[in-house]
Structures are given as structure tokens and as C-alpha cells.
Write an enzyme that holds these catalytic residues in place. Structure first.
Site, mmCIF file in Angstrom:
data_model
loop_
_atom_site.group_PDB
_atom_site.id
_atom_site.type_symbol
_atom_site.label_atom_id
_atom_site.label_comp_id
_atom_site.label_asym_id
_atom_site.label_seq_id
_atom_site.Cartn_x
_atom_site.Cartn_y
_atom_site.Cartn_z
ATOM 1 N N PRO A 1 -37.223 -18.688 -16.229
ATOM 2 C CA PRO A 1 -37.570 -17.981 -15.012
ATOM 3 C C PRO A 1 -37.498 -16.467 -15.090
ATOM 4 O O PRO A 1 -36.422 -15.886 -15.078
ATOM 5 C CB PRO A 1 -36.531 -18.487 -14.019
ATOM 6 C CG PRO A 1 -35.369 -18.958 -14.838
ATOM 7 C CD PRO A 1 -35.793 -18.992 -16.263
ATOM 8 N N GLU A 2 -38.607 -15.785 -15.115
ATOM 9 C CA GLU A 2 -38.636 -14.362 -14.805
ATOM 10 C C GLU A 2 -39.250 -14.259 -13.406
ATOM 11 O O GLU A 2 -39.539 -15.280 -12.777
ATOM 12 C CB GLU A 2 -39.425 -13.591 -15.879
ATOM 13 C CG GLU A 2 -38.743 -13.754 -17.248
ATOM 14 C CD GLU A 2 -39.222 -12.814 -18.336
ATOM 15 O OE1 GLU A 2 -39.734 -11.732 -18.020
ATOM 16 O OE2 GLU A 2 -39.069 -13.166 -19.516
ATOM 17 N N LYS B 1 -35.545 -11.881 -9.058
ATOM 18 C CA LYS B 1 -35.345 -13.260 -9.493
ATOM 19 C C LYS B 1 -34.574 -14.069 -8.454
ATOM 20 O O LYS B 1 -34.102 -15.167 -8.749
ATOM 21 C CB LYS B 1 -34.630 -13.277 -10.844
ATOM 22 C CG LYS B 1 -35.433 -12.579 -11.944
ATOM 23 C CD LYS B 1 -34.663 -12.461 -13.235
ATOM 24 C CE LYS B 1 -35.429 -11.558 -14.208
ATOM 25 N NZ LYS B 1 -34.602 -11.191 -15.386
ATOM 26 N N ARG C 1 -29.355 -9.087 -25.740
ATOM 27 C CA ARG C 1 -30.422 -10.072 -25.909
ATOM 28 C C ARG C 1 -31.307 -9.629 -27.060
ATOM 29 O O ARG C 1 -31.381 -8.448 -27.372
ATOM 30 C CB ARG C 1 -31.287 -10.169 -24.641
ATOM 31 C CG ARG C 1 -30.514 -10.302 -23.335
ATOM 32 C CD ARG C 1 -29.989 -11.684 -23.057
ATOM 33 N NE ARG C 1 -31.016 -12.696 -22.947
ATOM 34 C CZ ARG C 1 -31.737 -12.930 -21.856
ATOM 35 N NH1 ARG C 1 -31.594 -12.191 -20.791
ATOM 36 N NH2 ARG C 1 -32.609 -13.913 -21.854
#
Length: 266
Positions: free
Chosen positions: A2-3, A52, A256
Site C-alpha cells: 500500500p502506497e 496512507k 529502506r
DNA sequence: GCTGCATGATGAA
DNA sequence: TCATCCTGCAGCA
């Protein structure tokens, strides 16, 4: 998965399918039993996304706040729903379909004040894109000493971009991820905002992230692109840049992985 | 049946 | 910077 595009798409599709419908709600997994009991029998009035974060408004005045985190997922069944998985935190069914939600980081009922506090933490959302948002984004970048790669991910300068889009947008903007955010020149910062608007919007409509221009890989349309052809740099370390042939690099940014082309993003 | 990984975010240190 | 929380699934034995 999910972005921001996934979240906005969920808000749009869920409102269309369940808006105005009375639901029966429960928590198969049991970890949202109290909340589900409060939603049970309510009518969904609307759903909206901000970055989000997802907010569902109910006839009782309740607001359901959902954040999918890294692996949260909705499953909507129009008819003949299979039984929910063990991890399904929230389920609801209406005459128009059944929704399951599993794996989310946040599933909670909030009041309007808490909702505002959540929204206040977020930078402008390219899928909302109100007048002045580009300037707001640029101004926020100016105040950050962190690398642009980190600034795109922490939701404070722009809300909704995740790890795929940050790599792809920086590639398209020709910006090295390690550039300090405050040093990004105005035109490049504006390009980053506009690319975010364009690509998240496209992702929201398509339901998946395809940033590659089909012409560049000899395909007729975006739909013809194979899975391996859809992105420029994300997870393509060691492979040749689609534009210049240089080897795509992998590194770390804000904890990340990030991928970039050292030649195109000098 | 394991293991490891994934498009996220937070709080402690 | 690290540990932690949230699930499901592919890839392996």
C-alpha cells in the site's frame, strides 16, 4: 502493497460499493471485536483518504481509522465471499458485498479531533493536490536537512509516497536520492511534486504502479508491459538503466532499500 | 512445516 | 540505529 494510490483507490471503491449501505460488522480474528460491535448495524456515509490513512464515516458519527502499514490488505467480495482468513481483524457485509481487512497496523475508532491531529502531521497529498500544495511541499523540503530519499518517505513533506514511488519519482526527476532535501532547486522540487501527482494518480486509476513509458521498452501501451518492465529502477539493482544502460545501484535510505541510476541521477 | 520477505511507521536508546 | 508490531505467501525442505 500500500502506497497512497492504493489507499485512495480503496476509499473510492469502498465508498462506491458500501456508501449508503447498512453493514453487519464483526472481527473474525477477535482483536477488533469492540470496535466492530460499535459499527455493526451502522450505515457507511463516506470514505476518504489522506496520504496512507483511511477514514470511514458512519451514521452513528463514528470514524473508523485504518492504516494498512506494510502488509495490510483489503479483500472485497461482491458475492459468494469465502470464509475470512484467521488474521481478518475486521469484516463487514452489506447487500452490495463483503469486505475483509487483515494485516493493518491501525484499525481504530477515532473522534474528529484525533482525525485532525493525524492529518496535521502529514504533508500535502498529491492525490488531493489543492492549490498551493506544490509550494507547500517545496517549502517543507527547504526546512529539511535529511536526504531527499528520506524526506519523500517520512510523510512530513509529502503524504502518500512509499518506497516504490520514491525511487521511481527520483529517477524520473533525475535527482540523486542522497541530495540534501534543502538543496533541491525549485524546478527539481516542483518536478518531484508534479511527477508525484501524475504517477500516483495513474496508479490510483490502474490499481498498480507502472511508471515506465511504454515507448522506452518498445511496448504499445502500459497494459502490454510485463511485470519486469513496469518500473525504471525499483528492485533492478545490477540491471541496465532503461535510459542510459548504466548499472542500476542499490543502497539504503531511511532504513529502506533504494535504487537509482548513477548516471541519470547525477 | 518451516524461513524470509514485503509498496510502513513508531518508540526507545 | 534498532526492535517491534501488523499478515500472507513464495520458496524451500
Amino acid at each position: 502493497m500500500p502506497e497512497g494510490h492504493v489507499i485512495h483507490r480503496a476509499a473510492r471503491l469502498h465508498e462506491r460499493r458500501f456508501g449508503g449501505e447498512r453493514v453487519r460488522a464483526w472481527s473474525p480474528q477477535g482483536r477488533f471485536s469492540e470496535g466492530a460491535a460499535r459499527l455493526d448495524g451502522q450505515v457507511l456515509e463516506g470514505a476518504e483518504a489522506r496520504g496512507k490513512h483511511l477514514f470511514y464515516r458512519w451514521s452513528s458519527g463514528e470514524i473508523l481509522h485504518v492504516h494498512l502499514g506494510l502488509f495490510g490488505k483489503f479483500r472485497v467480495h461482491v458475492s459468494d465471499p469465502p470464509p475470512p482468513t484467521d488474521g481478518t481483524r475486521l469484516a463487514w457485509e452489506a447487500d452490495t458485498g463483503t469486505l475483509y481487512l487483515a494485516g493493518a497496523t491501525i484499525v481504530e475508532l477515532v473522534d474528529p479531533t484525533a482525525k485532525e491531529a493525524i492529518e496535521a502531521r502529514l504533508g500535502p497529498d498529491p492525490l488531493v493536490d489543492e492549490p498551493g500544495d506544490a509550494e507547500g511541499f517545496i517549502e517543507r523540503l527547504r526546512r529539511r536537512s535529511v536526504p531527499i530519499g528520506a524526506a519523500l518517505l517520512d510523510q512530513k513533506a509529502i503524504a502518500g509516497v512509499g518506497n516504490v514511488y520514491r525511487a521511481e519519482i527520483l529517477f524520473l526527476a533525475g535527482v540523486d536520492p542522497s541530495t540534501p532535501a534543502k538543496e533541491i532547486e525549485d524546478p527539481a522540487a516542483r518536478a518531484i511534486w508534479e511527477l508525484s501527482v501524475e504517477h500516483l494518480r495513474r496508479g490510483e486509476r490502474a490499481g498498480r504502479i507502472v511508471t515506465v513509458d511504454p515507448d522506452e521498452v518498445g511496448a504499445r501501451s502500459r497494459k502490454d508491459l510485463t511485470r519486469a518492465e513496469r518500473l525504471y529502477v525499483y528492485k533492478r539493482d545490477g540491471e541496465p538503466c532503461r535510459r542510459c544502460g548504466s548499472e542500476v545501484r542499490i543502497g539504503e535510505s531511511a532504513g529502506r532499500s533504494i535504487w537509482w541510476c548513477p548516471a541519470c541521477q547525477g
